[in-house]
Write a protein that holds these residues in place. Structure first.
Motif, PDB file in Angstrom:
ATOM      1  N   GLN A  34       0.841  -1.198   0.000  1.00  0.00           N
ATOM      2  CA  GLN A  34       0.000   0.000   0.000  1.00  0.00           C
ATOM      3  C   GLN A  34       0.874   1.245   0.000  1.00  0.00           C
ATOM      4  O   GLN A  34       1.789   1.373   0.804  1.00  0.00           O
ATOM      5  N   PRO A  35       0.656   2.208  -0.940  1.00  0.00           N
ATOM      6  CA  PRO A  35       1.365   3.484  -0.872  1.00  0.00           C
ATOM      7  C   PRO A  35       0.823   4.315   0.281  1.00  0.00           C
ATOM      8  O   PRO A  35      -0.386   4.465   0.442  1.00  0.00           O
ATOM      9  N   LEU A  36       1.719   4.871   1.080  1.00  0.00           N
ATOM     10  CA  LEU A  36       1.327   5.612   2.281  1.00  0.00           C
ATOM     11  C   LEU A  36       1.453   7.115   2.077  1.00  0.00           C
ATOM     12  O   LEU A  36       0.543   7.855   2.442  1.00  0.00           O
ATOM     13  N   LEU A  37       2.559   7.562   1.521  1.00  0.00           N
ATOM     14  CA  LEU A  37       2.757   8.987   1.334  1.00  0.00           C
ATOM     15  C   LEU A  37       3.828   9.186   0.276  1.00  0.00           C
ATOM     16  O   LEU A  37       4.467   8.229  -0.173  1.00  0.00           O
ATOM     17  N   ASN A  38       4.022  10.438  -0.095  1.00  0.00           N
ATOM     18  CA  ASN A  38       5.015  10.799  -1.097  1.00  0.00           C
ATOM     19  C   ASN A  38       5.940  11.841  -0.485  1.00  0.00           C
ATOM     20  O   ASN A  38       5.515  12.940  -0.166  1.00  0.00           O
ATOM     21  N   VAL A  39       7.216  11.473  -0.299  1.00  0.00           N
ATOM     22  CA  VAL A  39       8.181  12.416   0.250  1.00  0.00           C
ATOM     23  C   VAL A  39       8.730  13.260  -0.887  1.00  0.00           C
ATOM     24  O   VAL A  39       8.935  12.772  -1.996  1.00  0.00           O
ATOM     25  N   ARG A  40       8.982  14.506  -0.587  1.00  0.00           N
ATOM     26  CA  ARG A  40       9.463  15.425  -1.608  1.00  0.00           C
ATOM     27  C   ARG A  40      10.939  15.715  -1.366  1.00  0.00           C
ATOM     28  O   ARG A  40      11.356  15.993  -0.247  1.00  0.00           O
ATOM     29  N   PHE A  41      11.704  15.652  -2.432  1.00  0.00           N
ATOM     30  CA  PHE A  41      13.143  15.923  -2.375  1.00  0.00           C
ATOM     31  C   PHE A  41      13.457  16.969  -3.439  1.00  0.00           C
ATOM     32  O   PHE A  41      13.044  16.836  -4.587  1.00  0.00           O
ATOM     33  N   ARG A  42      14.185  17.980  -3.038  1.00  0.00           N
ATOM     34  CA  ARG A  42      14.491  19.083  -3.938  1.00  0.00           C
ATOM     35  C   ARG A  42      15.922  18.958  -4.417  1.00  0.00           C
ATOM     36  O   ARG A  42      16.855  18.880  -3.621  1.00  0.00           O
TER      37      ARG A  42
END
Length: 888
Positions: A34-42
């Motif tokens: 199950q996908p839980l969240l999406n972390v953002r990387f700059r």
């Protein structure tokens, strides 16, 4: 479930995670994948290759696109679950980390949003209690309920949210402020507060997908900036709206399913995520299949779990040989799949039907034919072709061939051609036509993997191979080979030794009898009859010959037929030579030295016999009766079967060289004996028994080799001396030939060799032409040295008188010489000026030509005609003007 993104973006570009702690609310029940969240990387440059990792890899996995998946199914506890997400640059190995905090969704309470919105005023709490001291203020721990604010509000802005005040504002003039992300920290200016009234407002619409909640802290200070209340925490939750469509993690999904799979077979799972709140209908997705291509054998070969996205088969009939790939269009819709209010998106699922071994190999013919020449090996005699409907070059297609009968001795094998899948029947053992004329093989074809369950091999998987053996002309062979013959040595020439014949294995060919010849006979002792193969001797057999090794003599013979093509075979005859007593023993060594006195004077000798036992030792040694001086001066004693000792019988024997005959007899039957001469050098000896004679070497005599060497050295030395003398004489002749001057007796004063530049013209210089005179006239010829070449200095003696030169130029070689010199000088751009004074070298005496010095005499000019000077070129123009102008 759709993940929640809560990030705080920095205004300046800085590579890394935009926040140190990422909070998200997820459902309590989590299932694997199950996908839980999406972390953002700059990434500021946009070219970095980032690899994500998790500190809890057994529970959470981070994809390359930043999506966090659950690795297993579990229940979240009431307390927040924390783990660390790391990002590493694959090139520089630089690493960044961010802590992720997962909070389970709260239980539904009775308080509604409307009730929460009634909280319009937040008062800093305080409490008074009596003590021995004056009234004191004490902080009380309590939680301010969060403020819920819907995202994407249309205003008007600023929109009032709540009023914050202190109950001490009645006695003091207070100033209110708020701090935290959204107020005085990025993103700044979203929330503002009236410092006098404490009214908290929002200045613009909020986006829950960017920041799901704001944590602010309210402060109350007096006009001097002194804190009068402890800060209180204010939580503002952004209420989600359905403003985001579902997004598939991949636009194209690839899966496989084996052909022939039963209904209910799992194929693959597709996953979409929704940025909206997964705890509301806005983020609850449902999947369905919109289309299937191709639609055979059924338009509904697959189905999808509308909640998990799992694709399974629902119908039988998957056959790779008919349909190799299916393409499905998958739709994901939020609002729990409500087609009216939900937002949708699509992706493509490509399902490849993998091959299984459901098609056995089948021969293209029931019988194959081939032929093989006899005695050949590693030769392909037949090609077996098969067909297989399975996918080429897979274990289900690759054929294996197995012989089930017809080759009990293992003379054939079948290899598989990896490109064509053909069976290559190869002979691995030689076949004799006279024994086997034909082989009938039974061959079965199989695959590298077994057939699928329930499928049997048809009759076409078995074939027959008929192989015909071709008769060829074979080489004759000798029997036995090698052939051993025992024979006493000494067999005379012309004696019959043995018969050595060969056999021809070709029983079915019409050809004449074999012919024999000799191939190898090192000692040339034998000959063979070309028809009968009878071997006779041509010389006496000698066991002691150098061609006999270990009593064995080997000869090779050749047998040839007249077949097409002619063939031949070789055979070896081994003759074991038995020894006879045909050699008498000899003494060794042939020379010895002893002292002229009785002691010490023993000489050890050895008997040598080329024969072997019993025709060799032990040997008998004795001295002959004649001459009588031998036994009078010498005695011999045998010390072993092969050795004896010779010594002086008398006390003194004069120094010199003596020939001592010794009779040696062997033990053969009959005996063989010989008289050998031992050359003994008798000399004066010292106490150690060593010769001390000065002329010892001379007495012993020089050998032939030494004499030849000395003569060669003498001859070489004489040749070198002769060559040196000849070379010296030749060099003297070359020196005399290279002299620039001829014999002093020759008078060649008028010959000119070289003209050197001496200055300007004749008009401005006074020249002394006496330098052209012959220098050797002042000295007698007897004391003048030979070979005077050039005199550059002016002579100090008186000028001599010269004879008058002839009226006409010399018609000989000197004229040609001058003409050639004129031509070379006229064409030479580096020549000196025409009127320059030149130096004339001395050319010797005895010349018939007149001297050039006569030009200085005015008395001789009138008797000569100088008109020919005008024909000599520009270099003689001045001379022609002076002497060729007549009276003028």
């Amino acid at each position: 479930q759709a993940p929640i993104k809560a990030t705080c973006e920095d205004m300046s570009c800085k590579t890394g995670f935009p926040e140190d702690v990422h909070s998200a609310v997820v459902s309590r029940s989590v299932h694997g994948g199950q996908p839980l969240l999406n972390v953002r990387f700059r990434s500021c440059d946009g070219n970095k290759k980032i690899h994500f990792g998790s500190s809890e890899p057994e529970d959470f996995r981070v994809g390359e696109d930043g999506v966090v998946y659950a690795e297993r199914s579990f229940q979240l506890s009431a307390e927040p679950t924390e783990f660390v997400v790391s990002a590493q640059d694959k090139e520089t190995q630089q690493e960044w980390q961010m802590r992720v905090k997962l909070t389970p969704e709260p239980a539904v309470t009775g308080a509604s949003e409307k009730d929460q919105r009634k909280i319009e005023e937040i008062i800093f709490p305080w409490q008074q209690y009596k003590h021995s001291s004056p009234l004191k203020r004490q902080k009380r721990d309590w939680v301010i309920p969060p403020i819920n604010l819907p995202e994407n509000s249309k205003g008007p802005f600023p929109q009032e949210l709540v009023r914050i005040r202190s109950d001490r504002d009645k006695s003091l003039s207070l100033r209110y402020s708020v701090t935290g992300p959204g107020a005085d920290q990025p993103p700044t200016g979203i929330f503002i507060i009236n410092p006098i009234s404490g009214q908290l407002s929002v200045t613009k619409p909020l986006d829950r997908e960017q920041i799901a909640s704001f944590h602010l802290r309210a402060h109350a200070v007096d006009v001097n900036g002194n804190q009068v209340e402890n800060p209180i925490d204010i939580v503002i939750n952004v209420i989600d709206m359905n403003d985001n469509r579902p997004e598939f993690l991949h636009q194209v999904w690839n899966g496989t399913v084996p052909e022939g799979s039963k209904p209910g077979t799992y194929v693959m799972t597709v996953t979409a995520i929704d940025a909206d709140d997964p705890n509301t209908q806005n983020g609850m997705l449902r999947y369905r299949i919109l289309s299937q291509a191709p639609s055979s054998p059924s338009p509904n070969m697959f189905t999808i779990n509308n909640e998990t996205g799992d694709i399974i088969t629902v119908a039988a009939g998957l056959d790779r040989e008919k349909v190799q790939q299916y393409t499905l269009i998958i739709q994901a819709t939020d609002m729990e799949g409500n087609p009216t209010y939900g937002l949708s998106n699509t992706a493509t699922a490509v399902i490849a039907v993998t091959d299984v071994n459901d098609n056995p190999p089948e021969f293209t013919a029931m019988t194959f034919y081939g032929e093989v020449p006899e005695n050949r090996m590693d030769l392909i005699v037949a090609n077996l072709t098969v067909t297989d409907k399975d996918q080429p070059h897979t274990p289900a297609w690759n054929a294996l061939y197995r012989m089930t009968g017809g080759d009990p001795t293992g003379r054939f094998t079948i290899l598989t051609d990896p490109n064509s899948n053909d069976g290559l029947v190869t002979v691995v053992k030689p076949i004799d036509f006279e024994t086997n004329r034909m082989f009938v093989l039974t061959v079965a074809a199989e695959n590298q993997v077994p057939l699928a369950k329930g499928i049997q091999h048809p009759p076409q998987s078995t074939a027959t191979v008929s192989i015909t053996v071709i008769d060829v002309n074979e080489s004759p062979y000798f029997v036995p080979n090698p052939k051993l013959v025992r024979q006493e040595e000494g067999l005379m020439a012309g004696s019959m030794l043995t018969t050595f014949t060969a056999q021809d294995p070709d029983r079915y060919m019409q050809q004449t009898s074999l012919r024999y010849s000799k191939l190898s006979d090192p000692a040339n002792w034998l000959k063979i009859d070309p028809v009968s193969g009878q071997i006779t001797t041509t010389a006496v057999l000698d066991r002691e010959s150098i061609y006999v090794q270990n009593n064995m003599y080997n000869a090779t013979f050749l047998a040839s037929d007249n077949g097409i093509p002619p063939m031949s075979g070789t055979g070896t005859l081994q003759i074991y030579l038995l020894d006879i007593n045909d050699n008498a023993p000899q003494v060794h060594p042939k020379e010895a030295t002893t002292c002229e006195t009785l002691q010490p004077n023993a000489i050890n000798i050895t008997a040598v016999d080329p024969d072997i036992d019993p025709n060799a030792g032990p040997f008998a040694f004795e001295l002959p009766d004649t001459p009588a001086s031998i036994k009078r001066n010498w005695t011999i004693v045998r010390i072993s079967g092969d050795h004896a000792q010779l010594s002086l019988r008398i006390r003194f024997l004069e120094a010199g060289i003596y020939d001592v005959p010794i009779v040696i007899t062997d033990s053969g039957n009959p005996h063989a004996s010989s008289t050998s001469l031992l050359k003994v050098k008798v000399c004066q000896c010292d106490l150690n028994g060593d010769c001390t004679d000065v002329d010892r070497i001379v007495g012993a005599g020089l050998g032939t080799g030494a004499i030849i060497a000395i003569l060669l050295c003498i001859i070489i030395l004489l040749i070198l001396v002769l060559m040196f003398v000849v070379w010296m004489k030749r060099r003297d002749k070359e020196r005399q030939a290279k002299q620039l001057l001829i014999d002093p007796e020759d008078d060649v004063r008028d010959n000119i060799l070289k003209y050197d530049e001496e200055g300007g013209g004749e008009e401005d210089q006074d020249y002394d032409l006496s330098q052209l005179q012959q220098p050797d006239t002042v000295e007698p010829d007897a004391i003048k040295p030979v070979g005077i070449r050039r005199l550059d200095e002016r002579p100090i003696h008186a000028e001599p008188q010269y004879p008058v030169r002839s009226a006409a130029p010399h018609p000989g070689d000197i004229g040609d010489f001058i003409n050639e010199g004129l031509k070379a000088a006229d064409n030479d751009p580096t020549a000196p000026p025409y009127d320059s004074l030149l130096v004339f070298d001395y050319e010797g005496s005895g010349s018939t030509a007149g001297s050039l010095s006569s030009l200085n005499s005015s008395s001789s000019g009138g008797e000569q005609d100088y008109d020919y000077l005008n024909d000599w070129g520009p270099r003689f123009k001045k001379l022609a003007d002076m002497y060729g102008g007549g009276d003028d």
